[in-house]
Enzyme design. Structure first.
Site, PDB file in Angstrom:
ATOM      1  N   CYS A  25       0.884  -1.064   0.074  1.00 54.98           N
ATOM      2  CA  CYS A  25       0.088  -0.031  -0.056  1.00 54.98           C
ATOM      3  C   CYS A  25       0.785   1.038  -0.167  1.00 54.98           C
ATOM      4  O   CYS A  25       0.800   2.143  -0.661  1.00 54.98           O
ATOM      5  CB  CYS A  25      -0.791  -0.030   1.268  1.00 54.98           C
ATOM      6  SG  CYS A  25      -2.002   1.317   1.116  1.00 54.98           S
ATOM      7  N   CYS A  26       1.873   1.373   0.747  1.00 52.38           N
ATOM      8  CA  CYS A  26       2.971   2.424   0.918  1.00 52.38           C
ATOM      9  C   CYS A  26       3.663   2.513  -0.305  1.00 52.38           C
ATOM     10  O   CYS A  26       4.002   3.679  -0.845  1.00 52.38           O
ATOM     11  CB  CYS A  26       3.848   2.201   2.031  1.00 52.38           C
ATOM     12  SG  CYS A  26       3.041   2.290   3.567  1.00 52.38           S
TER      13      CYS A  26
ATOM     14  N   CYS B 222      -0.533   8.917   7.207  1.00 55.31           N
ATOM     15  CA  CYS B 222      -1.920   8.703   6.838  1.00 55.31           C
ATOM     16  C   CYS B 222      -2.986   8.486   8.047  1.00 55.31           C
ATOM     17  O   CYS B 222      -2.669   7.876   9.015  1.00 55.31           O
ATOM     18  CB  CYS B 222      -1.993   7.302   5.810  1.00 55.31           C
ATOM     19  SG  CYS B 222      -1.251   7.414   4.412  1.00 55.31           S
TER      20      CYS B 222
ATOM     21  N   CYS C 185      -3.238   4.935   9.706  1.00 53.78           N
ATOM     22  CA  CYS C 185      -2.139   4.405  10.087  1.00 53.78           C
ATOM     23  C   CYS C 185      -1.525   5.052  11.222  1.00 53.78           C
ATOM     24  O   CYS C 185      -0.105   4.995  11.580  1.00 53.78           O
ATOM     25  CB  CYS C 185      -1.022   4.166   8.868  1.00 53.78           C
ATOM     26  SG  CYS C 185      -1.760   3.094   7.597  1.00 53.78           S
TER      27      CYS C 185
ATOM     28  N   CYS D  84       8.195   2.934   5.559  1.00 54.61           N
ATOM     29  CA  CYS D  84       7.222   2.741   4.507  1.00 54.61           C
ATOM     30  C   CYS D  84       7.847   2.822   3.092  1.00 54.61           C
ATOM     31  O   CYS D  84       7.117   2.332   2.175  1.00 54.61           O
ATOM     32  CB  CYS D  84       6.115   4.103   4.541  1.00 54.61           C
ATOM     33  SG  CYS D  84       7.156   5.391   3.918  1.00 54.61           S
TER      34      CYS D  84
END
Length: 253
Positions: free
Chosen positions: A117-118, A200, A203, A228
């Site tokens: 995702c990162c 984010c 997170c 990340c």
């Protein structure tokens, strides 16, 4: 300089040393970019960049999941300094494909999915932002995390293929806040709500007094995995890349 004449000596030393570091980086790399997460360290670096000539470019990674307070800082920077922050966003098709395959909150399931995702939301946009540039600047500090204790002030970034500077590497958090408050630097209001490190929204959480500054980032993971991909060298199991003689880390180095 007159507006800084009343600064306490310790604050003044830190501030003018930072100006020297940023000025030296700008002289060596006029095309260097400051990557801002709109956390307090980056707010301080933006304040320094605004004082230097040539003025370096500033960009932010908008992952699509940032707090409203973080996004609002783009206008704060523009209004205060006249700096147009370039906002980099992920490829919508890549985001959609990842969510379709793994779900909207797959990052909670495993480190691998979180890093994927990162990679989509942060690393790929960063690669585009840095393309064609010779150097970039971050607000990382050694004190922030176990993954950053060996952070150099200057290094070769093997991931993105350019020089990387961390001018606040040797600063303590108290140093940052002392200068920010003394100079009335605008900062993200989330810091006043218990967020020492801001990423984010899903997170990032507020931390308790005395907790590690990055304890609120990916708090469900082990401490040594909490990067990340933007700073992959912090996790690399190999000797650190030492600054070369041609690297600029301060005005007298």
């Amino acid at each position: 300089m007159s507006e800084h004449s009343s600064l306490p000596d310790a604050v003044a030393r830190r501030w003018f040393d930072l100006l020297d570091r940023i000025g030296a980086i700008a002289a060596a790399h006029p095309d260097a970019l400051l990557a801002s997460s709109m956390g307090v360290e980056d707010s301080l670096l933006i304040h320094a960049v605004a004082q230097c000539t040539p003025r370096l470019g500033v960009f932010m990674l908008d992952t699509g999941r940032l707090h409203a307070e973080t996004l609002a800082m783009v206008d704060v920077v523009r209004q205060r300094y006249g700096i147009p922050v370039r906002v980099m966003q992920p490829d919508p098709a890549a985001v959609q494909a990842h969510v379709a395959a793994h779900g909207e909150f797959a990052f909670y399931e495993s480190v691998a999915l979180r890093k994927e995702c990162c990679g989509i939301r942060k690393v790929e946009p960063l690669r585009r932002a840095l393309a064609g540039h010779s150097a970039w600047i971050t607000g990382q500090r050694r004190e922030q995390s176990i993954t950053r204790v060996d952070l150099p002030e200057a290094q070769w970034d093997e991931t993105f293929g350019l020089r990387k500077y961390n001018p606040l590497a040797d600063w303590a958090g108290d140093d940052v806040w002392a200068v920010v408050r003394a100079l009335a630097v605008p900062y993200n209001p989330l810091h006043d709500r218990g967020y020492p490190s801001i990423g984010c929204e899903p997170c990032t959480r507020a931390v308790r007094p005395g907790e590690d500054p990055r304890a609120g980032r990916w708090w469900w993971e082990q401490r040594d995995s909490r990067e990340c991909g933007l700073h992959a060298s912090n996790l690399a199991d190999r000797p650190r890349v030492r600054p070369r003689a041609t690297d600029v880390v301060s005005s007298d180095s």
